[in-house]
Scaffold this motif. Structure first.
Motif, short mmCIF file in Angstrom:
data_model
loop_
_atom_site.label_atom_id
_atom_site.label_comp_id
_atom_site.label_asym_id
_atom_site.label_seq_id
_atom_site.Cartn_x
_atom_site.Cartn_y
_atom_site.Cartn_z
N ALA A 1 2.25 11.95 2.15
CA ALA A 1 1.79 11.93 0.76
C ALA A 1 0.43 11.25 0.74
N GLN A 2 -0.32 11.51 -0.30
CA GLN A 2 -1.64 10.89 -0.45
C GLN A 2 -1.78 10.50 -1.91
N THR A 3 -1.64 9.21 -2.20
CA THR A 3 -1.60 8.75 -3.58
C THR A 3 -2.56 7.59 -3.79
N SER A 4 -2.84 7.33 -5.06
CA SER A 4 -3.72 6.21 -5.40
C SER A 4 -3.10 4.88 -5.05
N PHE A 5 -1.75 4.82 -5.02
CA PHE A 5 -1.09 3.58 -4.67
C PHE A 5 -1.42 3.17 -3.23
N ALA A 6 -1.66 4.16 -2.38
CA ALA A 6 -2.03 3.88 -0.98
C ALA A 6 -3.51 4.16 -0.75
N ASP A 7 -4.29 4.02 -1.80
CA ASP A 7 -5.76 4.16 -1.70
C ASP A 7 -6.19 5.55 -1.26
N PHE A 8 -5.34 6.55 -1.49
CA PHE A 8 -5.61 7.92 -1.05
C PHE A 8 -5.82 8.01 0.46
N GLU A 9 -5.15 7.11 1.19
CA GLU A 9 -5.16 7.15 2.65
C GLU A 9 -3.76 7.53 3.15
N LEU A 10 -3.70 8.41 4.13
CA LEU A 10 -2.42 8.75 4.75
C LEU A 10 -1.88 7.59 5.58
N PHE A 11 -2.79 6.91 6.26
CA PHE A 11 -2.40 5.87 7.21
C PHE A 11 -3.48 4.79 7.21
N LYS A 12 -3.04 3.52 7.23
CA LYS A 12 -3.99 2.41 7.18
C LYS A 12 -3.73 1.43 8.32
N LEU B 1 2.42 16.20 0.11
CA LEU B 1 1.61 17.27 0.68
C LEU B 1 2.40 18.40 1.29
N GLY B 2 3.70 18.19 1.53
CA GLY B 2 4.49 19.22 2.19
C GLY B 2 4.10 19.40 3.64
N ILE B 3 3.55 18.36 4.25
CA ILE B 3 3.09 18.40 5.65
C ILE B 3 3.85 17.34 6.44
N THR B 4 4.37 17.72 7.60
CA THR B 4 5.12 16.77 8.44
C THR B 4 4.50 16.61 9.82
N SER B 5 3.34 17.21 10.05
CA SER B 5 2.69 17.14 11.37
C SER B 5 2.38 15.70 11.76
N ILE C 1 1.26 -4.54 9.74
CA ILE C 1 0.38 -4.09 10.81
C ILE C 1 -0.16 -2.69 10.51
N PHE C 2 0.75 -1.76 10.16
CA PHE C 2 0.38 -0.39 9.82
C PHE C 2 1.08 0.01 8.53
N VAL C 3 0.45 0.93 7.78
CA VAL C 3 1.06 1.47 6.56
C VAL C 3 0.80 2.97 6.49
N ALA C 4 1.84 3.74 6.18
CA ALA C 4 1.72 5.18 5.99
C ALA C 4 2.18 5.53 4.58
N ASP C 5 1.53 6.53 3.97
CA ASP C 5 1.90 6.98 2.63
C ASP C 5 2.75 8.24 2.79
N VAL C 6 3.99 8.22 2.28
CA VAL C 6 4.93 9.29 2.59
C VAL C 6 5.71 9.76 1.36
N PHE C 7 6.36 10.93 1.55
CA PHE C 7 7.33 11.47 0.60
C PHE C 7 8.68 11.51 1.31
N GLN D 1 14.85 12.53 1.22
CA GLN D 1 16.18 12.04 0.87
C GLN D 1 16.26 11.59 -0.59
N THR D 2 15.22 10.92 -1.07
CA THR D 2 15.24 10.37 -2.43
C THR D 2 14.26 11.06 -3.38
N GLY D 3 13.31 11.81 -2.84
CA GLY D 3 12.31 12.44 -3.69
C GLY D 3 11.22 11.50 -4.15
N ASN D 4 11.16 10.30 -3.58
CA ASN D 4 10.16 9.31 -3.97
C ASN D 4 8.98 9.32 -3.00
N THR D 5 7.84 8.88 -3.50
CA THR D 5 6.66 8.70 -2.66
C THR D 5 6.26 7.24 -2.64
#
Length: 211
Positions: free
Chosen positions: A75-86, A137-141, A163-169, A172-176
């Motif tokens: 997922a790519q959201t404003s909550f995670a600064d529009f970053e997939l991975f930080k 995003l519907g992407i799991t790569s 240490i690391f943060v990923a933005d995901v969907f 199981q719960t439908g949450n991001t």
């Protein structure tokens, strides 16, 4: 005397194993759940981050969980600064980061800035998809990138919270939301180091039984 010499040799092997430099490959579990909504991100771990030293470079692969029970996508959201991975990095610049284009038909890029929109702590670097839009995003790569002129220690200092943060969907719960590797994670060290130490200890036990 023969057995004493054997013990000394085996003890030397044990000490050598313990003296091997820091692991050249480490795997971290994404277990920190910061998703918004009832049930959060569901069942952890939400994926892994493999960090490998390759000469003077560090190679990172972020592999999201593919179920069951939880299938996780990007997922790519404003909550995670529009970053997939930080992540953070000591002594590196954004120009040191090379991103493999693993999202078919889309463009990934490395970014630098002040990223703390989701409250998981301050980060200076991120990987984003410039053509993906926002939300799930519907992407799991896998996310695959390398950092030049760096060590594993340079990239795993993190911040006081993570240490690391990923933005995901979460399927199981439908949450991001963000999932994280916390500040004191359980890691898996380089297999070669464990093998050497195990063989040395096993040999020491055999020698003592013979004696």
């Amino acid at each position: 005397m023969r057995y004493a010499n054997g013990v000394r040799v085996l003890l030397s092997a044990v000490l050598l194993a313990l003296a091997v430099p820091a692991a050249q490959a480490v795997t971290f579990d994404l277990t920190g759940d910061h998703c918004i909504g009832v049930g959060g991100c569901g069942t952890a771990p939400f994926g892994t981050v493999d960090v490998t030293q390759v000469g003077v470079n560090v190679h990172l692969v972020v592999d999201l969980a593919n179920g069951p029970p939880n299938t996780v996508g990007w997922a790519q959201t404003s909550f995670a600064d529009f970053e997939l991975f930080k992540f953070n990095g000591t002594g590196i610049t954004v120009g040191d980061i090379s991103v493999v284009q693993t999202f078919a038909g889309n463009s990934l890029q490395a970014n630098t800035g002040t990223f703390n929109g989701d409250g998981t702590g301050p980060f200076s670097f991120g990987i984003s998809c410039t053509t993906c839009g926002n939300g799930a995003l519907g992407i799991t790569s896998n996310l695959d990138f390398s950092v030049a002129n760096a060590t594993i220690a340079d990239l795993t200092a993190g911040n006081p919270l993570n240490i690391f943060v990923a933005d995901v969907f979460s399927g199981q719960t439908g949450n991001t939301g963000p999932v994280a590797v916390g500040p004191n994670p359980t890691t898996v060290p380089e297999p070669a180091t464990l093998t050497l130490l195990s063989l040395a200890l096993a040999g020491l036990g055999w020698s003592r039984r013979k004696r």
